[in-house]
Design a protein around this motif. Structure first.
Motif, mmCIF file in Angstrom:
data_model
loop_
_atom_site.group_PDB
_atom_site.id
_atom_site.type_symbol
_atom_site.label_atom_id
_atom_site.label_comp_id
_atom_site.label_asym_id
_atom_site.label_seq_id
_atom_site.Cartn_x
_atom_site.Cartn_y
_atom_site.Cartn_z
ATOM 1 N N GLN A 40 0.824 -1.210 0.000
ATOM 2 C CA GLN A 40 0.000 0.000 0.000
ATOM 3 C C GLN A 40 0.858 1.260 0.000
ATOM 4 O O GLN A 40 0.557 2.224 -0.707
ATOM 5 N N VAL A 41 1.939 1.242 0.773
ATOM 6 C CA VAL A 41 2.863 2.384 0.776
ATOM 7 C C VAL A 41 3.516 2.528 -0.598
ATOM 8 O O VAL A 41 3.620 3.641 -1.140
ATOM 9 N N ALA A 42 3.936 1.405 -1.175
ATOM 10 C CA ALA A 42 4.549 1.444 -2.503
ATOM 11 C C ALA A 42 3.565 1.948 -3.551
ATOM 12 O O ALA A 42 3.949 2.673 -4.473
ATOM 13 N N LEU A 43 2.284 1.590 -3.408
ATOM 14 C CA LEU A 43 1.276 2.062 -4.357
ATOM 15 C C LEU A 43 1.106 3.578 -4.280
ATOM 16 O O LEU A 43 1.014 4.257 -5.308
ATOM 17 N N ILE A 44 1.091 4.117 -3.083
ATOM 18 C CA ILE A 44 0.965 5.570 -2.909
ATOM 19 C C ILE A 44 2.178 6.272 -3.508
ATOM 20 O O ILE A 44 2.037 7.276 -4.224
ATOM 21 N N ILE A 45 3.374 5.748 -3.252
ATOM 22 C CA ILE A 45 4.586 6.343 -3.822
ATOM 23 C C ILE A 45 4.562 6.240 -5.344
ATOM 24 O O ILE A 45 4.924 7.188 -6.053
ATOM 25 N N THR A 46 4.098 5.104 -5.873
ATOM 26 C CA THR A 46 4.026 4.914 -7.326
ATOM 27 C C THR A 46 3.095 5.927 -7.973
ATOM 28 O O THR A 46 3.439 6.544 -8.984
#
Length: 74
Positions: A40-46
């Motif tokens: 989820q954190v990686a998705l927000i950063i992406t």
């Protein structure tokens, strides 16, 4: 080393597919949970990186799709 927006997209996809595999293999809950949070954190950063990417093109909506040109209505 600077990670590009497309690299983030690939990394996020890999993490979230791994979450799916771990959940299907009935792995321990804490592994699935922490990997889900990481995804989820990686998705927000992406999403942030893709939206802020310095990408320009000469294409417009009038160009339509490259595989099927838009019919000219003159």
């Amino acid at each position: 080393m600077k990670i590009s927006a497309m690299d983030w997209l690939g990394l996020t996809t890999l993490v979230l597919v791994t979450v799916t595999l771990f959940a299907a293999m009935d792995l321990a809950f804490n592994w699935v949970f922490y990997l889900t949070v990481l995804g989820q954190v990686a998705l927000i950063i992406t999403v942030y990186k893709v939206l802020r990417d310095d990408y320009t093109t000469e294409k417009t909506f009038k160009d339509y799709y490259e595989d099927r040109p838009m019919p000219e209505n003159d």
